[in-house]
Write an enzyme that holds these catalytic residues in place. Structure first.
Site, PDB file in Angstrom:
ATOM      1  CG  ASP A  61      -8.997   4.511  -0.048  1.00 26.24           C
ATOM      2  OD1 ASP A  61      -8.344   3.534   0.365  1.00 26.24           O
ATOM      3  OD2 ASP A  61      -8.691   5.686   0.218  1.00 26.24           O
ATOM      4  CB  CYS A 101      -4.321   6.836   0.445  1.00 27.95           C
ATOM      5  SG  CYS A 101      -5.378   5.824   1.499  1.00 27.95           S
ATOM      6  CE  LYS A 149      -8.533   9.081  -0.046  1.00 32.98           C
ATOM      7  NZ  LYS A 149      -8.586   8.022   0.986  1.00 32.98           N
ATOM      8  CG  HIS A 273       9.884 -10.795   7.882  1.00 37.09           C
ATOM      9  ND1 HIS A 273      10.059  -9.423   8.005  1.00 37.09           N
ATOM     10  CD2 HIS A 273      10.921 -11.230   7.120  1.00 37.09           C
ATOM     11  CE1 HIS A 273      11.138  -9.060   7.352  1.00 37.09           C
ATOM     12  NE2 HIS A 273      11.694 -10.143   6.805  1.00 37.09           N
ATOM     13  CG  ASP A 335      -6.201   3.654  -2.757  1.00 37.44           C
ATOM     14  OD1 ASP A 335      -6.888   2.627  -2.587  1.00 37.44           O
ATOM     15  OD2 ASP A 335      -6.179   4.603  -1.945  1.00 37.44           O
ATOM     16  CG  HIS A 336      -4.445   0.770  -0.708  1.00 38.23           C
ATOM     17  ND1 HIS A 336      -5.398   0.362   0.188  1.00 38.23           N
ATOM     18  CD2 HIS A 336      -4.332   2.112  -0.542  1.00 38.23           C
ATOM     19  CE1 HIS A 336      -5.831   1.393   0.878  1.00 38.23           C
ATOM     20  NE2 HIS A 336      -5.212   2.475   0.451  1.00 38.23           N
TER      21      HIS A 336
END
Length: 554
Positions: A61, A101, A149, A273, A335-336
């Site tokens: 994760d 997630c 998880k 931004h 996941d990222h």
């Protein structure tokens, strides 16, 4: 099969490590070299005796994918990630399909983009009865196990998390996270910091040993989901706090090359931004940070990645010890990523590289070794890839493509065409507009909401690896081309409107369910410090968004 010479070398390697004290990294390097030597000696002979390989996926994760290859890999010692890199294929351009997630995992498990499954945020994801690739493996004769998880079905995560996602269009600006901090625990012999992950890793390795000892002939598939290197919950902020603590021990910090840790360049707050500014503020990163604070957060994060790598190593070791490693496809991903103070942010929820770029390494029988793949890919590609490895036909409307043509040593796959882009989207908290990203060639194109109300961003990653120079106005032809390509993938203004409608409906239902307790509950969520400064104005801002008019509060 291994020769007598290779067996003797392997015994020497492990007998040496058992009697050596100190020099942990040298010992680890010897172990990895031993693994590599034996794998090369064994070749594919075990695989050739089995009709289907075993499949093991370890999903971490918040692991920054850029650490899995040079130059990022030089920042921290990751011997088992390096082991996969040398004996398998490393994808240099692998992306999450949503940098948070639950939606990301929903895409991976379903093989579909999040707008197709309406996995809008950490609370709204897949139905519990959704067919995953693991379900199909089980239906086709695999012995399966999922540990740790999972986080891909609806209903999880905190109330704060879902309310912040629902109300992102409300015209207020409230800090939702704790300020990111680093925390040192234990001493130079403290190895197991994330105890839950280590418990699950132990369960996974025990299951491998039990399954390998079984006399039944079916192949197995194992999924291990880790929490690390996701930052820990900041306990001092109370029950509603999110994860803003980067925690490790001196043992893991020794794995980090502190001389290479840099302070990321930041744009001035006024030059950001508007969506990035909203993220920086709500993540509580708009204040002053010293260089030492930033370096500490980054060093502690890399140390947490090293602990994650050790868990991956325990799984690989179990496969070797039981004699099944050479007939097992091993996949490591996340996941990222984690921004770790890049762009004046921590956490994920962004299309910048630190957040959206994930590791993807795959090794196994019949697959190419030592290969670096430049092809743009994403997590939805894992569903068809796993099924093709297992010899199972994919069914349904999948968003991904099998990566096996890029991995296999077989010439049967060599002529299969692969897409030349990767797509990601985000609809959750800490970002005040639905966000869509298209990677193609050297370009990263990011657009928002309906494509008109919020300005787009365009980065040339070849010339601007730090993503500090938005060149969307310099290259209108490139923007037009990428915009057309993006709209061929998704009607994103329509999706943005669907999310907007869902957010209002979900928040309205939640508010109604609380009755008289509503004001107390919403005022005590993670944003409570800022909320209480002007609770009445914040309540009215929500009313204006939800109903189009103010409600009188007495």
């Amino acid at each position: 099969m291994p020769t007598n010479k290779s067996r003797m070398l392997f015994r020497r390697v492990f007998s040496f490590t058992s009697i050596t004290s100190g020099g942990h990294e040298a010992v680890m390097n010897i172990i990895v070299l031993g693994f590599i030597f034996l794998s090369q000696q064994c070749g594919q002979s075990i695989c050739q005796k089995a009709s289907k390989p075993n499949i093991v996926m370890v999903m971490s994760d918040a692991f920054d994918g850029r650490l899995s290859f040079d130059p990022g890999s030089k920042l921290v010692q990751l011997p088992y990630t390096n082991y996969l890199r040398q004996l398998g294929s490393t994808f240099l351009n692998a992306y999450t399909n949503s940098p948070i997630c639950c939606p990301s995992r929903a895409a991976m498990w379903s093989g579909q983009y999040v707008h197709l499954t309406q996995s809008w945020n950490n609370y709204k994801c897949l139905d519990a009865n959704t067919t995953t690739w693991m379900d199909l493996l089980k239906e086709n004769g695999y012995r399966t196990k999922m540990i740790g998880k999972l986080d891909y079905t609806s209903g999880a995560h905190s109330v704060s998390n879902r309310v912040e996602a629902w109300t992102r269009d409300v015209q207020f600006l409230l800090r939702q996270e704790g300020r990111p901090v680093s925390e040192l625990v234990g001493n130079k012999s403290t190895v197991k910091i994330m105890s839950k992950d280590w418990e699950n890793t132990d369960k996974a390795t025990q299951w491998i040993h039990q399954t390998a000892a079984s006399t039944t002939p079916e192949p197995f598939a194992l999924y291990l989901g880790l929490n690390l290197p996701h930052p820990y919950k900041t306990e001092s902020l109370g029950q509603t706090a999110g994860g803003s603590t980067f925690r490790t021990s001196p043992y893991w910090l020794t794995k980090v090359n502190s001389d290479l840790i840099s302070v990321p360049k930041w744009l001035p707050l006024a030059a950001m931004h508007p969506v990035d500014y909203y993220s920086t503020f709500t993540k509580n990163c708009s204040g002053v940070f010293t260089d030492d604070e930033v370096k500490s957060i980054r060093a502690f994060y890399y140390a947490m990645c090293a602990e994650t790598d050790a868990m991956l190593g325990q799984v690989i070791s179990a496969l070797r010890e039981t004699g099944v490693l050479n007939n097992t496809v091993v996949i490591f991903t996340a996941d990222h990523g984690e921004l770790a103070m890049e762009h004046r942010q921590f956490y994920k929820m962004s299309m910048f590289e630190g957040s959206s770029h994930v590791p993807l390494l795959i090794m196994g029988p019949g697959l190419i070794s030592g290969q670096q793949v430049n092809q743009l890919v994403s997590l939805v590609d894992l569903y068809p890839t796993v099924l093709e490895i297992a010899g199972i036909s994919a069914v349904g409307n999948l968003s991904g493509q099998s990566l096996l043509p890029l991995l296999s040593t077989s010439i049967a796959f060599s002529n299969q065409q692969q897409r030349a882009w990767a797509f990601s989207e985000y609809h959750g908290c800490n970002v005040n507009a639905s966000t869509y990203m298209l990677r193609s060639d050297q370009w990263k194109y990011i657009t928002y909401a309906d494509g008109l109300s919020v300005s787009a961003q365009l980065f040339d990653l070849t010339l601007d690896k730090d993503e500090l120079h938005n060149v969307v106005h310099k290259f209108p032809d490139v923007q037009a081309h990428l915009e057309k390509q993006l709209r061929s993938i998704v009607d994103y203004p329509k999706v943005s409107e669907a999310v907007h409608v869902y957010n209002k409906k979900a928040f309205g239902a939640w508010r109604l369910s609380l009755g008289r307790n509503y004001s107390q509950v919403i005022g005590n969520l993670r944003w409570h410090v800022d909320w209480q400064k002007d609770a009445l104005a914040n309540e009215r801002a929500i009313d204006k968004w939800l109903y189009g008019y103010y409600i009188s509060y007495n």
